[in-house]
Design an enzyme around this catalytic site. Structure first.
Site, PDB file in Angstrom:
ATOM      1  N   GLU A 167       0.799  -1.238   0.000  1.00 34.12           N
ATOM      2  CA  GLU A 167       0.000   0.000   0.000  1.00 34.12           C
ATOM      3  C   GLU A 167       0.830   1.287   0.000  1.00 34.12           C
ATOM      4  O   GLU A 167       0.335   2.358   0.337  1.00 34.12           O
ATOM      5  CB  GLU A 167      -0.998   0.012   1.180  1.00 34.12           C
ATOM      6  N   TYR A 169       3.554   2.030   1.895  1.00 36.32           N
ATOM      7  CA  TYR A 169       4.230   2.409   3.146  1.00 36.32           C
ATOM      8  C   TYR A 169       5.748   2.183   3.011  1.00 36.32           C
ATOM      9  O   TYR A 169       6.229   1.684   1.991  1.00 36.32           O
ATOM     10  CB  TYR A 169       3.632   1.646   4.334  1.00 36.32           C
ATOM     11  N   ARG A 217       3.391  -8.659   4.390  1.00 34.43           N
ATOM     12  CA  ARG A 217       2.329  -8.098   3.537  1.00 34.43           C
ATOM     13  C   ARG A 217       3.039  -7.352   2.405  1.00 34.43           C
ATOM     14  O   ARG A 217       3.647  -6.298   2.625  1.00 34.43           O
ATOM     15  CB  ARG A 217       1.453  -7.140   4.340  1.00 34.43           C
ATOM     16  N   HIS A 255      -1.812   4.164  -1.811  1.00 35.79           N
ATOM     17  CA  HIS A 255      -2.871   5.126  -1.464  1.00 35.79           C
ATOM     18  C   HIS A 255      -2.983   6.224  -2.513  1.00 35.79           C
ATOM     19  O   HIS A 255      -4.016   6.848  -2.665  1.00 35.79           O
ATOM     20  CB  HIS A 255      -2.631   5.728  -0.088  1.00 35.79           C
ATOM     21  N   GLN A 342     -18.007   4.533   3.952  1.00 42.51           N
ATOM     22  CA  GLN A 342     -18.489   5.723   4.643  1.00 42.51           C
ATOM     23  C   GLN A 342     -18.112   5.816   6.109  1.00 42.51           C
ATOM     24  O   GLN A 342     -17.776   6.876   6.594  1.00 42.51           O
ATOM     25  CB  GLN A 342     -20.014   5.772   4.534  1.00 42.51           C
TER      26      GLN A 342
HETATM   27 FE1  SF4 Z   1     -17.116   0.032   5.749  1.00 43.02          FE
HETATM   28 FE2  SF4 Z   1     -19.345  -1.004   6.748  1.00 43.02          FE
HETATM   29 FE3  SF4 Z   1     -19.423   0.382   4.466  1.00 43.02          FE
HETATM   30 FE4  SF4 Z   1     -18.292  -2.050   4.579  1.00 43.02          FE
HETATM   31  S1  SF4 Z   1     -20.438  -1.541   4.908  1.00 43.02           S
HETATM   32  S2  SF4 Z   1     -17.449  -0.270   3.599  1.00 43.02           S
HETATM   33  S3  SF4 Z   1     -17.372  -1.988   6.585  1.00 43.02           S
HETATM   34  S4  SF4 Z   1     -18.907   1.162   6.484  1.00 43.02           S
END
Ligand code: SF4
Length: 648
Positions: A167, A169, A217, A255, A342
């Site tokens: 990613e 880093y 990773r 990212h 979200q």
């Molecule tokens: Fe994140 Fe929950 Fe949306 Fe999945 S459903 S992307 S875990 S907020």
């Protein structure tokens, strides 16, 4: 085929019950002692929910590589907290690997209080900061800090250690010619660019012997032009195995890369081939992750032998019992991650970052406070509660109430549950919203909620309940001051999504918020699929369309619209709708946009009729869009429903 999902697996000396791990995520509360109980409760629930191995969010090996809400192994109290955490996870019969991380040029000086460091002084697009190039001595310090981190992990009781090398880093930065332009023994040809990660692995083996499980990773593909090549990546995987790594966890994308890797529009299992290519080159197990969000997809990639383990991350936020439900066939009650980002990644990446939750699972982030479900009603009389509205807020409220053992009746005026969520499931990438509706529906059946569809209860009927929860949602807002909204070719977004009107050929969408842009995506993509030619113009008052859409998703949506040829007018006010189009205005004057159809995406108004009719007659609570429509947000609506019940 017999599923390989539930076959025992091995990572070095570590035996794992099955093949579903939980990938690393930062939860935004790490390092805060006051949140330690929550962190323990969060992970313990996932351990009980069947994760074969949990990987922690990365702990910084040095302060320069850390950030807000990250553990840092040079802090004594953080080490003590991690020790307590692993004890709690073991108590829950779980296994856990500590991930060791250094952010390098992704570290923010505002968070660390230190200048960011990197192999070379190349500006970071993510932080907009230019790091300082590390001296050879500082590179040795970082190497030793990783080794010490692994020694700590072993002594604290962690079952394994994972080195974060993907990613974009620090360890990934050393590998790539884009970020490593050194001319000493840590830069130049690929052997030199691999030197630091390989020295770290050798150092760990020297200190801990050959038994302690070490996972690396690695980045299977950086998705950055001019970065590490495929052949080099495969060569690196072989070197890691040779130097004593027990398993490779293959990530994709940096990212700052412009290839979507975690967005909802990315097809399930899209990156499994990347892990598979690595797997063919080594004789140690390979773990894959991105976009493996259902048990079916996990089963598929394992049975095709593309990888040996799967390590989904967000799906464990959406359902703490992901593996257990997959195993016992409880798929119907699995709360599937809808990849909206979200409440998780947008919180982690926010400025400042905030604690992670989950849109579809309001319990995530509250495991400690809410404890385990208390189904004993302490001898109190069960209440008879009506929930009016079967949108996502109403469904969540009905579920929470039934979990609290109340007698619940859910009324929905339409023939189907889901409300705005059901409408939104039409939008490309939001098809999984149907999974959420299915989850709540199945849960309500199990909890014996009386669901009445196509039913609008009379006021008297509602007055007979002990309490009424109003979740009647929203209606599209029609801006009455805008001339022309009553013309026959004007529609609301809901008319389009529910397919009650036919689409035109030249479409103007008034409103460039999340809904306007989503609708443009829906129209442009569905018409392109049918090879129909349609012109779509989005008129956004804000100079930043879809401005409230989270940072991890917005750029994907806007680039998709561009790719589909959608015309976006930024910073334009809609002045008047006429029979042939729309007059718009910005600081430079007026323009006319020709259109044979105008669609209004101009917000919502709350549906409060019922509230007014019931007020004073029966105890009422209003939730979701029917409470504050201007803030329409499914995450908030679900959270509000749960808090109302669990926090009371
Ligand atoms: Fe994140 Fe929950 Fe949306 Fe999945 S459903 S992307 S875990 S907020």
């Amino acid at each position: 085929t017999v599923s390989l999902l539930f076959k025992k697996g091995y990572i070095g000396s570590l035996t794992l019950d099955h093949r579903i791990l939980m990938g690393a995520m930062h939860l935004g509360i790490e390092g805060d002692r006051e949140q330690l109980n929550q962190l323990k409760a969060f992970y313990s629930e996932r351990a009980k929910g069947g994760a074969a191995l949990i990987i922690t969010g990365g702990a910084a090996v040095l302060p320069s590589g850390g950030g807000d809400h990250m553990y840092c192994l040079t802090e004594q109290d953080h080490r003590v907290q991690l020790q307590e955490l692993i004890e709690a996870v073991h108590l829950a019969r779980g296994k856990m690997a500590l991930q060791l991380q250094h952010n390098g040029r992704y570290a923010k000086s505002s968070e660390t209080g230190l200048e960011p460091v990197a192999p070379s002084a190349i500006m970071s697009k993510v932080t907009k900061e230019r790091p300082v190039a590390l001296s050879t001595k500082e590179i040795h310090d970082i190497r030793d800090a990783f080794v010490n981190g692994a020694v700590f992990a072993e002594s604290a009781g962690f079952d394994a250690v994972e080195l974060m090398g993907s990613e974009g880093y620090l360890l990934n930065q050393f590998l790539s010619p884009l970020t490593n332009q050194r001319e000493d023994k840590y830069g130049g040809d690929f052997y030199k660019r691999m030197a630091l990660p390989l020295e770290i692995v050798s150092g760990i083996r020297k200190s801990l012997g050959s038994d302690y499980p070490v996972i690396y990773r690695m980045s299977g593909d950086d998705y950055m032009d001019g970065s590490t090549t495929r052949a080099e990546t495969v060569q690196f995987a072989r070197e890691l195995a040779k130097h004593g790594v027990d398993a490779l966890n293959v990530g994709v994308g940096w990212h700052e890369s412009r290839v979507p890797t975690v967005a909802a529009i990315v097809r399930a299992g899209a990156f499994a081939h990347v892990a598979s290519e690595i797997r063919q080159a080594v004789n140690i197990p390979v773990i894959g992750a991105n976009r493996i969000h259902t048990p079916e997809c996990a089963d598929d990639v394992l049975n095709q032998q593309l990888m040996d383990f799967v390590a989904p991350a967000r799906p464990w936020l959406a359902d703490a019992s992901f593996a257990q439900k997959a195993k016992t066939g409880g798929r119907e009650e699995l709360n599937v991650c809808i990849s909206c980002n979200q409440e998780c990644l947008d919180h982690t990446m926010g400025h400042p970052p905030s604690p992670v939750g989950c849109l579809v699972n309001p319990r995530t982030g509250h495991e400690w406070k809410w404890g385990l479900k208390d189904r004993d009603h302490h001898g109190q009389q069960r209440q008879n509660i009506a929930v009016v509205g079967g949108g996502i807020a109403g469904l969540a409220a009905a579920k929470a109430l039934a979990e609290k053992c109340e007698r619940v009746t859910l009324f929905e005026a339409k023939g189907q549950l889901g409300g705005q969520f059901l409408l939104a499931s039409q939008i490309p990438g939001k098809e999984n919203f149907l999974e959420t509706i299915r989850f709540y529906k199945t849960s309500l059946e199990r909890l014996n909620v009386n669901v009445k569809l196509s039913y609008q209860p009379a006021i008297d009927e509602l007055r007979a309940f002990d309490k009424v929860i109003i979740a009647t949602g929203v209606e599209p807002n029609i801006p009455r001051l805008l001339k022309g909204t009553d013309l026959p070719h004007v529609a609301a977004y809901s008319d389009i999504l529910s397919k009650t009107v036919t689409l035109g050929k030249r479409i103007a969408i008034v409103g460039g918020g999340g809904i306007g842009c989503d609708l443009a995506h829906f129209i442009a993509e569905s018409q392109a699929e049918q090879s129909h030619r349609v012109d779509v113009t989005v008129i956004s008052r804000s100079p930043k369309p879809a401005k409230r859409v989270g940072p991890t998703t917005r750029w994907v949506l806007i680039s998709k619209l561009r790719q589909l040829g959608v015309n976006i007018l930024k910073g334009f006010e809609c002045k008047e709708i006429t029979e042939d189009g729309v007059w718009v205005q910005n600081n430079d004057g007026q323009q006319f946009i020709e259109a044979d159809q105008v669609i209004l995406c101009t917000g919502q108004t709350e549906n409060r009729e019922l509230f007014d009719a019931l007020k004073g007659h029966v105890p009422i609570e209003t939730i979701g869009g029917s409470d504050i429509a201007s803030e329409l947000n499914a995450a908030k609506a679900i959270q509000q429903a749960y808090s109302l019940i669990y926090d009371s």
